[in-house]
Design a protein around this motif. Structure first.
Motif, PDB file in Angstrom:
ATOM      1  N   ASN A  90       0.828  -1.214   0.000  1.00  0.00           N
ATOM      2  CA  ASN A  90       0.000   0.000   0.000  1.00  0.00           C
ATOM      3  C   ASN A  90       0.860   1.261   0.000  1.00  0.00           C
ATOM      4  O   ASN A  90       0.589   2.225   0.732  1.00  0.00           O
ATOM      5  N   VAL A  91       1.886   1.239  -0.821  1.00  0.00           N
ATOM      6  CA  VAL A  91       2.828   2.363  -0.881  1.00  0.00           C
ATOM      7  C   VAL A  91       2.219   3.543  -1.619  1.00  0.00           C
ATOM      8  O   VAL A  91       1.613   3.382  -2.684  1.00  0.00           O
ATOM      9  N   LYS A  92       2.373   4.728  -1.031  1.00  0.00           N
ATOM     10  CA  LYS A  92       1.925   5.953  -1.674  1.00  0.00           C
ATOM     11  C   LYS A  92       3.125   6.860  -1.911  1.00  0.00           C
ATOM     12  O   LYS A  92       4.037   6.918  -1.085  1.00  0.00           O
ATOM     13  N   THR A  93       3.100   7.551  -3.031  1.00  0.00           N
ATOM     14  CA  THR A  93       4.231   8.408  -3.383  1.00  0.00           C
ATOM     15  C   THR A  93       3.757   9.821  -3.691  1.00  0.00           C
ATOM     16  O   THR A  93       2.600  10.055  -4.045  1.00  0.00           O
ATOM     17  N   SER A  94       4.679  10.744  -3.534  1.00  0.00           N
ATOM     18  CA  SER A  94       4.491  12.119  -3.984  1.00  0.00           C
ATOM     19  C   SER A  94       5.627  12.386  -4.950  1.00  0.00           C
ATOM     20  O   SER A  94       6.781  12.571  -4.534  1.00  0.00           O
ATOM     21  N   GLY A  95       5.313  12.328  -6.234  1.00  0.00           N
ATOM     22  CA  GLY A  95       6.385  12.299  -7.222  1.00  0.00           C
ATOM     23  C   GLY A  95       7.128  10.987  -7.072  1.00  0.00           C
ATOM     24  O   GLY A  95       6.540   9.917  -7.137  1.00  0.00           O
ATOM     25  N   CYS A  96       8.426  11.071  -6.814  1.00  0.00           N
ATOM     26  CA  CYS A  96       9.221   9.865  -6.583  1.00  0.00           C
ATOM     27  C   CYS A  96       9.371   9.550  -5.106  1.00  0.00           C
ATOM     28  O   CYS A  96       9.842   8.476  -4.747  1.00  0.00           O
ATOM     29  N   ASN A  97       8.993  10.471  -4.250  1.00  0.00           N
ATOM     30  CA  ASN A  97       9.203  10.274  -2.818  1.00  0.00           C
ATOM     31  C   ASN A  97       8.119   9.380  -2.225  1.00  0.00           C
ATOM     32  O   ASN A  97       6.923   9.646  -2.396  1.00  0.00           O
ATOM     33  N   VAL A  98       8.527   8.339  -1.518  1.00  0.00           N
ATOM     34  CA  VAL A  98       7.595   7.457  -0.837  1.00  0.00           C
ATOM     35  C   VAL A  98       7.142   8.154   0.442  1.00  0.00           C
ATOM     36  O   VAL A  98       7.961   8.509   1.291  1.00  0.00           O
ATOM     37  N   VAL A  99       5.837   8.351   0.592  1.00  0.00           N
ATOM     38  CA  VAL A  99       5.326   9.115   1.729  1.00  0.00           C
ATOM     39  C   VAL A  99       4.481   8.272   2.679  1.00  0.00           C
ATOM     40  O   VAL A  99       4.192   8.700   3.801  1.00  0.00           O
ATOM     41  N   ALA A 100       4.087   7.079   2.266  1.00  0.00           N
ATOM     42  CA  ALA A 100       3.275   6.227   3.131  1.00  0.00           C
ATOM     43  C   ALA A 100       3.362   4.784   2.654  1.00  0.00           C
ATOM     44  O   ALA A 100       3.795   4.498   1.536  1.00  0.00           O
TER      45      ALA A 100
END
Length: 214
Positions: A90-100
């Protein structure tokens, strides 16, 4: 704890299903992440092919800066982001950055619910590699080693287990989750065989004992 390969395949399956928008998609195992399925006798053969030394080499001249990491993978991504995406659920990203996301630490089974709590560990530590042959490599070779995504060299673990391990080899440190010992030994051997690194006598004995758990 399920084998790391099962977790990786499940994560890949979820991503592909989401992208497809339909059911019944045929999924193949993820290339490059099949180390855990290796026959123990193959790992033993690889281990027997490694040069054995009575004790590790010198740390003289060692610096983590001589193993440049984490290198860019384009568009503001880096190798750390890649491993976080690969090993998480359940990985979430902002651009390339993993945020969750959620990660299960391979060494101790801890469930980590934030990327800030995840360390990306080198199966064979950089300092151990230095003592077992990498001191003779070029900086480019050491960079390849430190960012190796093709072999079981990089994995998501808890910060506490990573600190506990440090630069120790299996003769002095093993994962607290004993169910991972077979896979850990196979991964360690595979990396040392790929990069033609030496093992100490005690290290080899410990690895053989761990292969007995396979």
């Amino acid at each position: 704890m399920p084998p790391r390969t099962s977790l990786l395949f499940s994560a890949a399956a979820a991503v592909l299903l989401a992208l497809s928008g339909c059911e019944g998609v045929s999924l193949e195992p993820v290339p490059g992440n099949t180390q855990a399925a290796k026959d123990p006798s193959t790992s033993q053969t690889e281990l027997d092919g490694l040069k054995v030394v009575t004790r590790a080499g010198s740390m003289s001249g060692y610096s983590r800066d001589k193993f440049p990491h984490w290198r860019s993978t384009g568009s503001n991504c880096d190798v750390r982001d890649t491993v976080l995406k690969r090993d998480g659920r359940n990985v979430k990203t902002s651009g390339c950055n993993v945020v969750a996301g959620t990660w299960t630490s391979f060494y101790d089974g801890k469930v980590l619910n934030s990327p800030d709590k995840v360390d990306i560990d080198h199966t064979v530590p950089l300092a151990n590699a230095w003592r077992s042959g990498a001191s003779k490599w070029t900086t480019d070779q050491r960079e390849e080693f430190a960012n190796d995504l093709d072999d079981p060299q990089l994995l998501a673990v808890s910060a506490s287990s990573n600190r506990s391990k440090g630069d120790q080899d299996p003769s002095t440190w093993k994962p607290t989750d004993t169910s991972t010992w077979c896979e850990y030994a196979q991964d360690w051997i595979a990396v040392k065989a790929k990069w033609k690194l030496t093992v100490t006598t005690k290290e080899k004995v410990a690895l053989e004992d761990m292969l007995g758990d396979c």
